[in-house]
Design an enzyme around this catalytic site. Structure first.
Site, mmCIF file in Angstrom:
data_model
loop_
_atom_site.group_PDB
_atom_site.id
_atom_site.type_symbol
_atom_site.label_atom_id
_atom_site.label_comp_id
_atom_site.label_asym_id
_atom_site.label_seq_id
_atom_site.Cartn_x
_atom_site.Cartn_y
_atom_site.Cartn_z
ATOM 1 N N ASN A 289 0.895 -1.132 -0.216
ATOM 2 C CA ASN A 289 0.082 0.073 0.143
ATOM 3 C C ASN A 289 0.928 1.252 0.038
ATOM 4 O O ASN A 289 2.078 1.084 -0.074
ATOM 5 C CB ASN A 289 -0.898 -0.099 1.259
ATOM 6 C CG ASN A 289 -0.289 -0.134 2.508
ATOM 7 O OD1 ASN A 289 0.700 0.763 2.977
ATOM 8 N ND2 ASN A 289 -0.317 -1.243 3.295
ATOM 9 N N ASP B 214 -4.628 -6.330 4.976
ATOM 10 C CA ASP B 214 -5.780 -7.139 5.249
ATOM 11 C C ASP B 214 -5.940 -8.844 4.573
ATOM 12 O O ASP B 214 -6.473 -9.563 5.308
ATOM 13 C CB ASP B 214 -7.127 -6.626 5.060
ATOM 14 C CG ASP B 214 -7.389 -5.289 5.755
ATOM 15 O OD1 ASP B 214 -6.749 -5.145 7.004
ATOM 16 O OD2 ASP B 214 -7.721 -4.344 5.084
ATOM 17 N N PHE C 147 -5.139 4.060 14.223
ATOM 18 C CA PHE C 147 -5.440 4.954 13.181
ATOM 19 C C PHE C 147 -6.560 4.411 12.120
ATOM 20 O O PHE C 147 -6.625 3.276 12.030
ATOM 21 C CB PHE C 147 -4.312 5.215 12.254
ATOM 22 C CG PHE C 147 -3.288 6.134 13.168
ATOM 23 C CD1 PHE C 147 -2.943 7.170 12.474
ATOM 24 C CD2 PHE C 147 -2.425 5.910 14.270
ATOM 25 C CE1 PHE C 147 -2.096 8.358 12.967
ATOM 26 C CE2 PHE C 147 -1.604 6.787 14.889
ATOM 27 C CZ PHE C 147 -1.632 8.028 14.075
ATOM 28 N N LYS D 75 -14.810 1.607 14.385
ATOM 29 C CA LYS D 75 -13.574 0.960 14.586
ATOM 30 C C LYS D 75 -13.124 0.946 16.005
ATOM 31 O O LYS D 75 -12.457 -0.102 16.484
ATOM 32 C CB LYS D 75 -12.546 1.463 13.609
ATOM 33 C CG LYS D 75 -11.138 0.505 13.603
ATOM 34 C CD LYS D 75 -10.030 1.174 12.514
ATOM 35 C CE LYS D 75 -8.788 0.330 12.569
ATOM 36 N NZ LYS D 75 -8.012 0.846 11.370
ATOM 37 N N LYS E 53 -12.786 -2.491 17.917
ATOM 38 C CA LYS E 53 -11.245 -3.165 18.460
ATOM 39 C C LYS E 53 -10.917 -2.695 19.791
ATOM 40 O O LYS E 53 -9.642 -2.871 20.378
ATOM 41 C CB LYS E 53 -10.571 -2.821 17.321
ATOM 42 C CG LYS E 53 -10.854 -3.094 15.988
ATOM 43 C CD LYS E 53 -9.575 -2.871 14.931
ATOM 44 C CE LYS E 53 -10.128 -3.541 13.555
ATOM 45 N NZ LYS E 53 -9.233 -3.650 12.513
#
Length: 409
Positions: free
Chosen positions: A210, A279, A323, A337, A341
């Protein structure tokens, strides 16, 4: 910066004109500025320029004593609260590293007890020369702080690292150095940081990755060191140098990053996961290069381990910061998120905005904490933003420490 006594040293490089801009900005910020110029610097900018901008005399000759009751270079050395050398040429760096005092600037530097900040500027090949590298390392080991040069088109026509940092960036750097943030708010704390991308191999010559550069994570690592922390930085492949004092662990794949993060997790007080972890990964890694063929190519993928979620499920005393790089509904997705998490703080930004994010030196973010509080942070340099993130994380860390103490009563 108000009232700060700063000596600005100017050496003989084409970037000397930027030192004049910095002198003006320092003065506007409230600093008292005295300028020392080398003989070669006066080939590019005149002393009168600095005299007009700083409203103070310019020192350029060790043997000119306007006040016979004082020795000028000792007087200036004692007066200074900080020395800033802009630009710093390879010649100056070599003399300073080897203790040569053959002009006003080097003589004054050897006599001062003030902190010294050096902003190099030179040709990319000079910057990479072993002699220059050795001199830089010598000065770093003596406690000199370097303001990293940028990369880009240089005055000599080469493209690469060696361009003097912009005056605005130098001013921001000094501001963060002199500000109250420099209190050692993380002294004695273990901070674990992840940064950069991961790479998932397809065959011996190809991989999936990425756009992450690691700039944000490395900026946070440096700021955490400045605030007194012991920092472990688990980094994917990036083109950055680890900040001095950081324990760097280099990894490539998501699996390698998972293993190293879990290995150091129990010892951490604060975990900040800036890394952009893949991912998915190919279910099969080809032993040989996949050859071009007619039609489409299909690669079967499988999920990698969710590092952040695993940390959230297994944390006990740690404060966990994540992040969220989003392209739409940034706040909504970030809050989801954070909850899913089990994070204590999430830093969210819109990576569809090309003026901020991955390749940029700047960012604009939302800070969302576990209580649902949302703080909008305006666009700023990532080096500055790093302190803002750590300030908020430090507050959560103090609250967590208080909670743990209360639970043991």
């Amino acid at each position: 910066m108000d009232g700060k006594k700063i000596v600005l040293g100017v050496t003989g490089g084409v970037a000397a004109f930027k030192a004049a801009a910095l002198a003006s900005k320092l003065k506007q910020a409230g600093a008292s500025v005295k300028t020392i110029m080398t003989e070669s610097s006066k080939e590019f900018v005149t002393p009168l320029t600095f005299q007009a901008l700083t409203r103070d005399r310019v020192y350029d000759n060790t043997f000119v004593e306007e006040d016979v009751s004082k020795i000028a270079h000792i007087d200036v050395a004692d007066w200074a609260e900080a020395f800033v050398i802009v630009p710093a040429t390879a010649n100056f760096i070599g003399k300073y590293a080897n203790g040569i005092a053959d002009d006003m600037l080097t003589s004054t530097l050897l006599a001062t007890k003030a902190p010294v900040y050096v902003a190099p500027a030179m040709n990319v090949n000079m910057y990479d020369h072993p002699a220059v590298i050795q001199n830089l390392e010598t000065l770093m080991n003596r406690g000199v702080t370097f303001i990293e040069p940028g990369a880009g088109y240089l005055a000599c026509g080469w493209i690469g690292k060696g361009r003097l940092a912009e005056p605005e960036d130098i001013l921001n750097f000094l501001h963060s150095e002199f500000s109250e943030r420099k209190e050692k708010t993380l002294k004695g704390k273990n901070v674990l940081i992840t940064a950069g991308p991961t790479r998932e191999v397809i065959d011996p010559v190809r991989f999936l990755s990425n756009r992450s550069t690691g700039k944000m994570g490395y900026a946070i690592a440096k700021a955490a060191i400045d605030l007194g922390a012991k920092v472990t930085l688990v980094s994917g492949p990036v083109q950055l140098e680890a900040p001095q004092g950081v324990t760097l662990i280099s990894v490539t794949s998501a699996e390698e990053m998972y293993e190293q993060v879990m290995k150091h997790f129990d010892d951490a007080d604060l975990v900040i996961k800036t890394a952009a972890v893949s991912d998915y990964r190919p279910t099969k890694v080809e032993a040989h290069k996949v050859k071009k063929q007619a039609g489409n190519l299909t690669i079967e993928m499988e999920r990698t381990k969710d590092i952040l979620r695993t940390l959230g499920e297994n944390k006990h005393h740690q404060v966990l910061v994540g992040f969220a790089a989003e392209t739409q509904d940034v706040e909504t997705y970030a809050k989801e998120k954070l909850e899913r998490k089990r994070l204590d703080l999430i830093v969210a930004n819109d990576v569809s905005d090309r003026s901020i994010g991955f390749e940029s030196d700047e960012n604009r973010v939302l800070l969302i904490d576990r209580e649902g509080g949302v703080k909008r942070v305006d666009q700023q340099k990532k080096e500055t933003l790093a302190y803002t993130i750590l300030e908020n994380a430090s507050k959560l860390l103090r609250e967590e420490n208080h909670r743990v103490r209360e639970s043991h009563r």
